[in-house]
Design an enzyme around this catalytic site. Structure first.
Site, short mmCIF file in Angstrom:
data_model
loop_
_atom_site.label_atom_id
_atom_site.label_comp_id
_atom_site.label_asym_id
_atom_site.label_seq_id
_atom_site.Cartn_x
_atom_site.Cartn_y
_atom_site.Cartn_z
N ASP A 1 -47.71 28.60 -0.73
CA ASP A 1 -47.11 27.27 -0.64
C ASP A 1 -48.05 26.40 0.19
O ASP A 1 -48.10 26.52 1.41
CB ASP A 1 -45.74 27.40 0.00
CG ASP A 1 -45.02 26.07 0.20
OD1 ASP A 1 -45.70 25.02 0.18
OD2 ASP A 1 -43.80 26.08 0.39
N PHE B 1 -40.35 27.85 5.23
CA PHE B 1 -39.66 26.69 4.65
C PHE B 1 -40.31 26.37 3.32
O PHE B 1 -41.50 26.06 3.26
CB PHE B 1 -39.73 25.46 5.56
CG PHE B 1 -38.98 24.28 4.99
CD1 PHE B 1 -37.63 24.12 5.24
CD2 PHE B 1 -39.61 23.36 4.18
CE1 PHE B 1 -36.92 23.05 4.70
CE2 PHE B 1 -38.92 22.29 3.64
CZ PHE B 1 -37.57 22.13 3.90
N LYS C 1 -46.66 16.64 -1.55
CA LYS C 1 -46.94 15.77 -0.41
C LYS C 1 -48.20 14.94 -0.57
O LYS C 1 -48.19 13.91 -1.20
CB LYS C 1 -46.97 16.61 0.88
CG LYS C 1 -45.58 17.10 1.31
CD LYS C 1 -45.58 17.68 2.69
CE LYS C 1 -44.19 18.18 3.10
NZ LYS C 1 -43.24 17.08 3.35
#
Length: 419
Positions: A235, A149, A265
């Site tokens: 990532d 993802f 984040k």
């Protein structure tokens, strides 16, 4: 765990009263998130309160975003001070906080001379940037992993394996192939032609159920990509900024350094900020002036937020706390010996409780009703990603409640006639 308001403040609205926030949400916002579970009103530390006054222990932190919890004084002070001087400028100009945050990230990443930072606003935008860096190598193929993802915008979505996310928006940007995660032979075969621009990988696949890649596979990724002149793009949107007990999850493996790393984040502690770090001179100049940009990325307010988060993590020695608290939480959950608990995956304070039956969504709902915010990234995993300031005592309240929560949903998966 729940803290209730008085009955008189819970009385039903009078007939003809204005609609509540939940109803207004449904008429004012696009339905991409479905019906919200609660309408939250405020937060402090590791707790949040809804509009009815019920308190919850936040064990999700906005999906690994609220690094310092809610309303942390260091973050509040830094952002208030910065907004009082310079909140936003275009990227025709630079600011001291932007430069200082870039320097600090390069230091934390142990990036060699010739490395650089690009600031964006989110994880998906950071991955879009990394996608464009890969394209600039001139090679036609990009590899991503099964269960990956990387975001919801078109380029990041092209790197995301879940068919349900991809299908409504095809055709997506081309040239992306998916490999089975952890399969070194498949990786070697895919890289052999020498025309792969980059391999994208998450050290821990968060949305797939908090599934870490095996350290040996990550080492093979680094070795094989280097042998074939292919970029290794990690990532670390969900795993970065101390979440696993290291500044970045890949730093748990000696000598593992990517060519490009994406962040977001936890970097802003709740304020939208993303970043891309390129490692070394060979990657530094792949994107030239005019080939990429952003209006808000790295503005003074975002940079002030990032600096406050990093400064607090250092001052409060929170990385060490994350390692010890995460290890204790893992052991305590496994020590419950509950028949529905199969394993605890992950690292630091990014953990997935693997369940023996597909009842995670029901368990997450039961937890919310009991005053705990967790989520179910798949049918058999409960994800925990609390603020990094959470204490062992606060975590213990969840561990104590967990057997009862699981008992309440155990019958959902039991064969007919069994309890």
């Amino acid at each position: 765990m729940s803290e209730q308001i008085s009955p008189q403040d819970r009385r039903a609205p009078e007939q003809g009263a204005a609609p509540g926030y939940a109803e207004r949400y449904g008429t004012a916002l696009l339905p991409v998130f479905g019906t919200p579970q609660k309408i939250l009103a405020r937060g402090e530390g590791v707790h949040v309160w809804d509009t009815e006054g019920t308190r919850y222990l936040d064990l999700l932190a906005g999906i690994a975003v609220n690094t310092l919890g809610h309303a942390h004084p260091a973050l509040l002070s830094a952002m208030t001070k910065q907004m009082g001087t310079l909140g936003h400028i275009s990227n025709f100009f630079a600011s001291a906080p932007q430069i200082e945050l870039a320097e600090k990230l390069l230091e934390l990443a142990q990036a060699p001379a010739g490395s650089g930072v690009f600031f964006a606003n989110s994880g998906t935008e950071a991955n879009e940037t990394a996608f464009k860096i890969a394209r600039r190598t001139g090679r036609p193929r990009i590899l991503a992993l099964s269960s990956s993802f990387h975001g919801r915008t078109m380029g990041a979505l092209a790197l995301t394996s879940k068919e349900a996310y991809r299908a409504p928006f095809e055709p997506l940007p081309g040239g992306v192939e998916f490999l089975p995660a952890g399969d070194e032979q498949a990786l070697a075969a895919a890289l052999a032609p020498g025309d792969v621009a980059a391999v994208f990988a998450e050290p821990i696949q968060g949305e797939a159920g908090v599934r870490p890649l095996d350290p040996e596979y990550l080492r093979a990724l680094r070795r094989l990509t280097r042998e074939h002149g292919t970029l290794l793009i990690l990532d670390e949107v969900q795993t970065g900024m101390g979440r696993t007990g290291h500044w970045f999850a890949h730093q748990a493996i000696d000598g593992l350094q990517p060519d490009v790393m994406t962040l977001a984040k936890g970097l802003g502690g709740g304020f939208p900020v993303g970043a891309v770090i390129s490692f070394g001179t060979e990657v530094h100049d792949l994107l030239q002036p005019g080939q990429h940009g952003t209006t808000f990325g790295g503005n003074p307010l975002a940079a002030a937020a990032g600096l406050a988060v990093i400064g607090t993590l250092v001052e409060e020695d929170l990385l060490a706390h994350v390692r010890s608290a995460g290890a204790r939480l893992r052991n305590d959950v496994l020590g419950l010996g509950h028949p529905l608990i199969e394993d605890v995956r992950g690292s630091g304070l990014l953990l997935g409780i693997a369940l023996a039956a597909p009842v995670a969504k029901q368990a997450a709902a039961a937890a919310l009703a009991a005053g705990f915010i967790v989520n179910a990234p798949d049918d058999s995993t409960l994800r925990l990603a609390p603020p990094l300031i959470i204490t062992d005592q606060e975590l213990a309240t969840f561990t104590a409640a967990l057997p009862g929560l699981l008992d309440a949903v155990a019958t959902v998966s039991a064969p007919e006639g069994e309890n």
